[in-house]
Each structure stands twice: as C-alpha cells, then as structure tokens.
Design a protein around this motif. Structure first.
Motif, PDB file in Angstrom:
ATOM      1  N   TYR A 132      -1.079   2.658   5.198  1.00  0.00           N
ATOM      2  CA  TYR A 132      -1.872   3.428   4.245  1.00  0.00           C
ATOM      3  C   TYR A 132      -2.285   2.565   3.058  1.00  0.00           C
ATOM      4  O   TYR A 132      -1.514   1.757   2.561  1.00  0.00           O
ATOM      5  N   GLY A 133      -3.532   2.782   2.644  1.00  0.00           N
ATOM      6  CA  GLY A 133      -4.015   2.116   1.446  1.00  0.00           C
ATOM      7  C   GLY A 133      -4.778   0.840   1.677  1.00  0.00           C
ATOM      8  O   GLY A 133      -5.172   0.177   0.722  1.00  0.00           O
ATOM      9  N   PHE A 134      -5.024   0.471   2.925  1.00  0.00           N
ATOM     10  CA  PHE A 134      -5.694  -0.793   3.207  1.00  0.00           C
ATOM     11  C   PHE A 134      -7.174  -0.582   3.513  1.00  0.00           C
ATOM     12  O   PHE A 134      -7.565   0.411   4.117  1.00  0.00           O
ATOM     13  N   LYS A 135      -7.978  -1.559   3.096  1.00  0.00           N
ATOM     14  CA  LYS A 135      -9.415  -1.520   3.337  1.00  0.00           C
ATOM     15  C   LYS A 135      -9.840  -2.730   4.162  1.00  0.00           C
ATOM     16  O   LYS A 135     -10.299  -2.602   5.278  1.00  0.00           O
ATOM     17  N   ASN A 136      -9.696  -3.911   3.582  1.00  0.00           N
ATOM     18  CA  ASN A 136     -10.068  -5.124   4.284  1.00  0.00           C
ATOM     19  C   ASN A 136      -8.956  -5.513   5.244  1.00  0.00           C
ATOM     20  O   ASN A 136      -7.777  -5.286   4.988  1.00  0.00           O
ATOM     21  N   ILE A 137      -9.335  -6.128   6.343  1.00  0.00           N
ATOM     22  CA  ILE A 137      -8.386  -6.452   7.383  1.00  0.00           C
ATOM     23  C   ILE A 137      -7.836  -7.851   7.177  1.00  0.00           C
ATOM     24  O   ILE A 137      -8.562  -8.811   7.036  1.00  0.00           O
ATOM     25  N   LYS A 138      -6.529  -7.938   7.158  1.00  0.00           N
ATOM     26  CA  LYS A 138      -5.860  -9.224   7.140  1.00  0.00           C
ATOM     27  C   LYS A 138      -4.940  -9.276   8.350  1.00  0.00           C
ATOM     28  O   LYS A 138      -4.787  -8.308   9.083  1.00  0.00           O
ATOM     29  N   ARG A 139      -4.277 -10.383   8.530  1.00  0.00           N
ATOM     30  CA  ARG A 139      -3.417 -10.532   9.694  1.00  0.00           C
ATOM     31  C   ARG A 139      -2.008 -10.060   9.359  1.00  0.00           C
ATOM     32  O   ARG A 139      -1.283 -10.702   8.615  1.00  0.00           O
ATOM     33  N   LEU A 157      -1.919   2.512  -4.501  1.00  0.00           N
ATOM     34  CA  LEU A 157      -1.133   1.673  -5.392  1.00  0.00           C
ATOM     35  C   LEU A 157      -0.807   0.359  -4.702  1.00  0.00           C
ATOM     36  O   LEU A 157      -0.380   0.348  -3.543  1.00  0.00           O
ATOM     37  N   LYS A 158      -1.003  -0.735  -5.403  1.00  0.00           N
ATOM     38  CA  LYS A 158      -0.680  -2.055  -4.885  1.00  0.00           C
ATOM     39  C   LYS A 158       0.572  -2.566  -5.565  1.00  0.00           C
ATOM     40  O   LYS A 158       0.713  -2.463  -6.783  1.00  0.00           O
ATOM     41  N   THR A 159       1.505  -3.101  -4.789  1.00  0.00           N
ATOM     42  CA  THR A 159       2.772  -3.521  -5.362  1.00  0.00           C
ATOM     43  C   THR A 159       2.598  -4.685  -6.331  1.00  0.00           C
ATOM     44  O   THR A 159       1.753  -5.566  -6.124  1.00  0.00           O
ATOM     45  N   SER A 160       3.393  -4.675  -7.382  1.00  0.00           N
ATOM     46  CA  SER A 160       3.429  -5.795  -8.321  1.00  0.00           C
ATOM     47  C   SER A 160       4.610  -6.710  -8.029  1.00  0.00           C
ATOM     48  O   SER A 160       4.810  -7.706  -8.725  1.00  0.00           O
ATOM     49  N   ALA A 161       5.387  -6.397  -7.001  1.00  0.00           N
ATOM     50  CA  ALA A 161       6.518  -7.239  -6.613  1.00  0.00           C
ATOM     51  C   ALA A 161       6.011  -8.492  -5.919  1.00  0.00           C
ATOM     52  O   ALA A 161       5.017  -8.462  -5.187  1.00  0.00           O
ATOM     53  N   SER A 162       6.671  -9.612  -6.139  1.00  0.00           N
ATOM     54  CA  SER A 162       6.251 -10.870  -5.529  1.00  0.00           C
ATOM     55  C   SER A 162       6.497 -10.874  -4.029  1.00  0.00           C
ATOM     56  O   SER A 162       5.818 -11.582  -3.266  1.00  0.00           O
ATOM     57  N   LYS A 194       0.880  -2.017  -0.008  1.00  0.00           N
ATOM     58  CA  LYS A 194       0.083  -0.950  -0.604  1.00  0.00           C
ATOM     59  C   LYS A 194       0.624   0.395  -0.164  1.00  0.00           C
ATOM     60  O   LYS A 194       1.243   0.516   0.887  1.00  0.00           O
ATOM     61  N   ALA A 195       0.349   1.413  -0.983  1.00  0.00           N
ATOM     62  CA  ALA A 195       0.843   2.755  -0.672  1.00  0.00           C
ATOM     63  C   ALA A 195      -0.180   3.798  -1.077  1.00  0.00           C
ATOM     64  O   ALA A 195      -0.905   3.645  -2.059  1.00  0.00           O
ATOM     65  N   LEU A 196      -0.233   4.857  -0.287  1.00  0.00           N
ATOM     66  CA  LEU A 196      -1.023   6.035  -0.624  1.00  0.00           C
ATOM     67  C   LEU A 196      -0.230   6.865  -1.616  1.00  0.00           C
ATOM     68  O   LEU A 196       0.972   7.059  -1.469  1.00  0.00           O
ATOM     69  N   SER A 197      -0.891   7.364  -2.639  1.00  0.00           N
ATOM     70  CA  SER A 197      -0.203   8.154  -3.662  1.00  0.00           C
ATOM     71  C   SER A 197      -1.078   9.327  -4.087  1.00  0.00           C
ATOM     72  O   SER A 197      -2.248   9.160  -4.426  1.00  0.00           O
ATOM     73  N   GLU A 236       8.589   1.289  -3.679  1.00  0.00           N
ATOM     74  CA  GLU A 236       8.067   1.550  -5.023  1.00  0.00           C
ATOM     75  C   GLU A 236       7.180   0.390  -5.456  1.00  0.00           C
ATOM     76  O   GLU A 236       7.620  -0.757  -5.480  1.00  0.00           O
ATOM     77  N   PRO A 237       5.917   0.650  -5.805  1.00  0.00           N
ATOM     78  CA  PRO A 237       4.988  -0.440  -6.102  1.00  0.00           C
ATOM     79  C   PRO A 237       5.119  -1.045  -7.496  1.00  0.00           C
ATOM     80  O   PRO A 237       4.550  -2.100  -7.758  1.00  0.00           O
ATOM     81  N   LYS A 238       5.834  -0.397  -8.399  1.00  0.00           N
ATOM     82  CA  LYS A 238       5.943  -0.944  -9.749  1.00  0.00           C
ATOM     83  C   LYS A 238       7.338  -0.728 -10.314  1.00  0.00           C
ATOM     84  O   LYS A 238       8.084   0.154  -9.887  1.00  0.00           O
ATOM     85  N   SER A 239       7.676  -1.555 -11.269  1.00  0.00           N
ATOM     86  CA  SER A 239       8.974  -1.441 -11.937  1.00  0.00           C
ATOM     87  C   SER A 239       8.906  -0.275 -12.924  1.00  0.00           C
ATOM     88  O   SER A 239       8.084  -0.268 -13.841  1.00  0.00           O
ATOM     89  N   LEU A 240       9.762   0.714 -12.713  1.00  0.00           N
ATOM     90  CA  LEU A 240       9.685   1.944 -13.502  1.00  0.00           C
ATOM     91  C   LEU A 240      10.547   1.870 -14.757  1.00  0.00           C
ATOM     92  O   LEU A 240      11.635   1.283 -14.758  1.00  0.00           O
ATOM     93  N   GLY A 241      10.033   2.481 -15.825  1.00  0.00           N
ATOM     94  CA  GLY A 241      10.799   2.589 -17.063  1.00  0.00           C
ATOM     95  C   GLY A 241      11.874   3.657 -16.949  1.00  0.00           C
ATOM     96  O   GLY A 241      11.944   4.402 -15.963  1.00  0.00           O
ATOM     97  N   ARG A 242      12.704   3.778 -17.977  1.00  0.00           N
ATOM     98  CA  ARG A 242      13.836   4.710 -17.936  1.00  0.00           C
ATOM     99  C   ARG A 242      13.403   6.165 -17.796  1.00  0.00           C
ATOM    100  O   ARG A 242      14.110   6.972 -17.195  1.00  0.00           O
TER     101      ARG A 242
END
Length: 472
Positions: free
Chosen positions: A195-202, A221-226, A244-247, A273-279
């Motif tokens: 889910y969440g993809f448009k362009n095709i990669k391998r 949502l696109k992950t900010s994790a390395s 990527k994730a559907l949200s 989880e695509p991002k580091s969440l606050g408290r």
C-alpha cells in the motif's frame, strides 16, 4: 570505462559459480527446448523436456520465460512430474499462464491446475476476449511436499477448452514462515499487496513472492526511518516493502478475489510506524473482518520495525471486508503497509492428481519413435534432469563471447527488470494506473469477479518483439 567493465566482469564471474551451486530449486520454462540463466536474477530456467511427455509447444514475441507455452490438445489430465524439491520443507510453487490468443480463437480456455494431487485451483480468465490477449493468470500454492519431487497437473474441465501453461517456479521457504500449515494443507494465493506505492521499483523478495503495489487516493505516509528491522517477523516480508503505508481514519480492504460462496482464509497484515512519535502521540487500532474483531490486543506499530498480524481458519467471501478502527486512546489514524491473503486448501486428493501423465499425442514431436510411454524413476531421474539443466545453462552462460559479458552483467545489475522481471514491471504499472479509477483500497485487477483472482494485466513493451526470436 574499461576499468569499470573489467570490475563488472570480475563481479559476474565471482557471483555466477556460487549461485549455480546453491540453486537447488528448479524453474521450468514450459515449451522451451533449452535451459538458460535469467540475466536479472541469475536464476536457472530449465526447458521442459523430460518433465512432461505430452503436449505441443508454441512460441510468441514476449521475453522468456513467457515467450513459449505448452498446450495439451489430448487427454483429460496432463502433468509435469519429478520436479525436485526438499521433502517436508515449506515450498512456494507458482504457475503462470499467458494466453495471448496463441490459438487464434480469441477465447481463453478454462481448466484446473492441481499441485501434487492435493491442491486444486481453477484457471479462469476474464469475460472480455480482447483483454485476455494482454493478461496473465498467476496461480500459487504454499505447502510442504511429502516427497522429494512434486507434480503439476492440468485438468481439462470442458471438451472445448485446451489447457496450457507458460512456466513453473519453485522456491523454498524458511521453517518459521506461514506457521501452522498442516501437512495436508496449502495456501492458495488470492492477493499480495503493497500500500502507498506509485512508481515501480524492484522489491527483492528472496522467497520469490510477487507483491503488487497500489497507490490509493487516501493519504500515504513514507517512513523517516533509515531502515526497517524485520527481525522476529516470521513471514519475513522484504524490508523495503515496509517503506510506505496507507493511512486514514477507517481503512477498508476488499476481499473480492475470494469465492462468493466463501472459504477459509489465511490473512497476514504488516505494519511499521513511519515516524518517531512524541509522548502525547499514539497510534493504536483493531482489525475487523466484517463485524468480527480479529485481534485480542490492539495493534501498536513500532517506528523502524515491522509488526506482523496473522489470522487463519476464518471464513470470508468476495463481499467481506477487512477494516481497521482506532482505539479510544489513539491520537493517530490506523495504517497498513502490506497484506497477504490466501485461501486454505485442505489437500483433498482425487484421481485427477498425482505424477502420472495421460493423453499422449501421436503428433507431438516428443512422442515420435516412442512405442510406449516410459515412466521415469521418481527421485533419481528428477535430480539427473536438474543437474543436466544446470550444466546446460552453465555451459551456455560460460560459452558466450567475452565481449558480451559486461553487457550481460549490465542487464543483470543495471537493468532491474530484464527478462521475467520486466513482465511484472508492466503488471505493476498497469495496476497502479488503474487503482485511482477503482476502489482506493484494492489493487486494480481485470474487470471482474472473484473467479478472476489470479488475472493480472500485461501492457506496452511486453507485446513488442524481444531481441530473441520465438522458440518453437
């Protein structure tokens, strides 16, 4: 440039030998007379001589292994047998069927495919003849073979329909994957979606699974994790498919690829989880099938790590829906990264299965000069066929002029979707294009019904001539 070419050549030579020696699972190019290495994945493809004694071959202008097929005008049951596997190891077997109007009838046939005499599926294309010339039917089963060789049989279900097949692929899986599958059970593929993809990669999957991307209209949502850690996730989804994730507030996923009458399913959902969440931020939700909650503990995705949720043995139909709802203490909407949906086959046997072959055609060139059908020895001959195919492919690979080797490697490393992978690029692109005009929660399949669960479109370049002429 010369230095780079030398380095690429050395890389190819260093990789080819170990890959061949570790290539335990064979892939069969149905209708082909020779064996070869896939230039993209350095995967061995064997010609089908020796695995079947019936049928006729036909060539087209697609890239291998879809540039040939084998069709079976005689007999009610025709089989590929003695395909080597590892006994009791979970194995994925995939068969591809590209009709392409090879018989000039503009009417794709319907028939059954049976794996090892246990797991049966109907190959049924769309109701639109023009569309059937541009689609492939994908059938897959995951199960644990009871012996060291397996069979794939095609069963005629109508006198007017002639069964055919384009390719057979076999992949070994890890022991902890798809836990709980009984010795007589199998998982029949219904959909694998990113889910969440448009362009095709391998999206490399070391276990050979095909994941079809879908770009929905809803927020992505696109992950900010390395990187995404998949350690401890039994089914081992590729880390890069979790990027990527559907949200949205309420996510609804269709199951229309299931039969209308319903079947027991195996459902696997993946989250990260695509991002580091606050408290003060929290993402927590539950999973439902129609009106039934499937999870006992709320799902809380972890940043930079994959989470897997699996349920099985529940009954779903083509009208069922999987959806997510936030818990009362959640401050963020649900997400989903990927889904696997299978029907559970109970492995009911029958006289249509097994490794035997029927319907020898006297006009088939494989049968000329043969007074009677010879039955190969089960295990020994399967291994000999595999080794012969490997040696033939190795000889072909090493026998190419040195001046062409950098070009071959360029196709392998630089062109990510050469050979069979390019077919799936076309499939992926078409699905992404169609996704926006259809339901935003389901991959765009061909027009249709639940019976068309395995139908996927081919577009554009795949109908153009390949550099190689068709093999007949």
């Amino acid at each position: 440039m010369l230095i780079m070419a030398v380095l690429l050549l050395l890389t190819l030579l260093s990789l080819s030998s170990p890959i061949l020696s570790l290539s335990k699972y064979i892939n069969i190019d149905c209708g082909a007379s020779e064996s070869y290495l896939d230039s993209d994945k350095v995967k061995l493809w064997a010609g089908d001589k020796g695995f079947t004694t019936t049928g006729k071959s036909f060539g087209n202008s697609l890239k291998n292994p879809l540039n040939t097929l084998r069709f079976f005008p005689s007999g009610n049951k025709n089989c590929y047998s003695n395909i080597p596997v590892t006994k009791s190891r979970k194995t994925l077997v995939r068969t591809l069927f590209f009709y392409g109007n090879y018989d000039d009838r503009s009417s794709a046939p319907s028939f059954d495919v049976v794996y090892d005499g246990k797991h049966r599926e109907t190959v049924q294309f769309t109701n639109t003849p023009q569309l059937n010339n541009r689609v492939i039917f994908i059938s897959e089963v995951i199960y644990s073979p009871a012996s060291e060789d397996i069979s794939v049989c095609l069963i005629r279900t109508s006198k007017s329909d002639v069964p055919f097949i384009s390719s057979i692929e076999v992949y070994g899986l890890d022991a902890d994957m798809y836990d709980g599958i009984g010795p007589d059970e199998g998982l029949l593929r219904r959909k694998l979606v990113l889910y969440g993809f448009k362009n095709i990669k391998r999206y490399d999957d070391t276990f050979g699974r095909l994941w079809f991307p879908l770009e929905p209209n809803e927020p992505v949502l696109k992950t900010s994790a390395s990187s995404i850690d998949i350690t401890g996730v039994p089914n081992k989804p590729p880390a890069n498919v979790m990027a990527k994730a559907l949200s949205q507030d309420i996510i609804t996923l269709s199951t229309k690829t299931l039969p209308l009458a319903g079947s027991q399913i195996y459902l696997a959902l993946y989250f990260s989880e695509p991002k580091s969440l606050g408290r003060t931020m929290k993402r927590s939700f539950n999973v439902f099938l129609d009106d039934k909650q499937l999870n006992s503990v709320p799902i809380v995705p972890v940043f930079g790590k994959a989470t897997e949720f699996v349920t099985r043995d529940i009954v779903a139909t083509s009208k069922s829906q999987v959806f997510f709802r936030s818990t009362s203490d959640s401050t963020l909407p649900p997400i989903v990264n990927a889904m696997e949906l299978y029907s559970i086959s109970k492995g009911v046997g029958g006289d249509y299965g097994g490794g035997g072959q029927s319907g020898d055609d006297p006009d088939d060139d494989r049968n000329k000069g043969r007074n009677k059908k010879t039955k190969p020895k089960p295990n020994e001959d399967a291994r000999l066929k595999f080794e012969a195919a490997k040696q033939a492919a190795t000889a072909t690979h090493q026998g190419k002029p040195k001046s062409k080797l950098p070009v071959i490697l360029g196709a392998s490393l630089g062109s990510a979707f050469a050979s069979i992978s390019s077919v799936f690029v076309a499939i992926f692109c078409k699905r992404s294009q169609n996704a926006k005009s259809q339901s935003n929660t389901e991959p765009a399949t061909s027009t249709g019904s639940a019976a068309e669960a395995g139908v996927e479109p081919l577009v554009g370049e795949q109908l153009a001539s390949d550099s190689k002429p068709p093999r007949k």
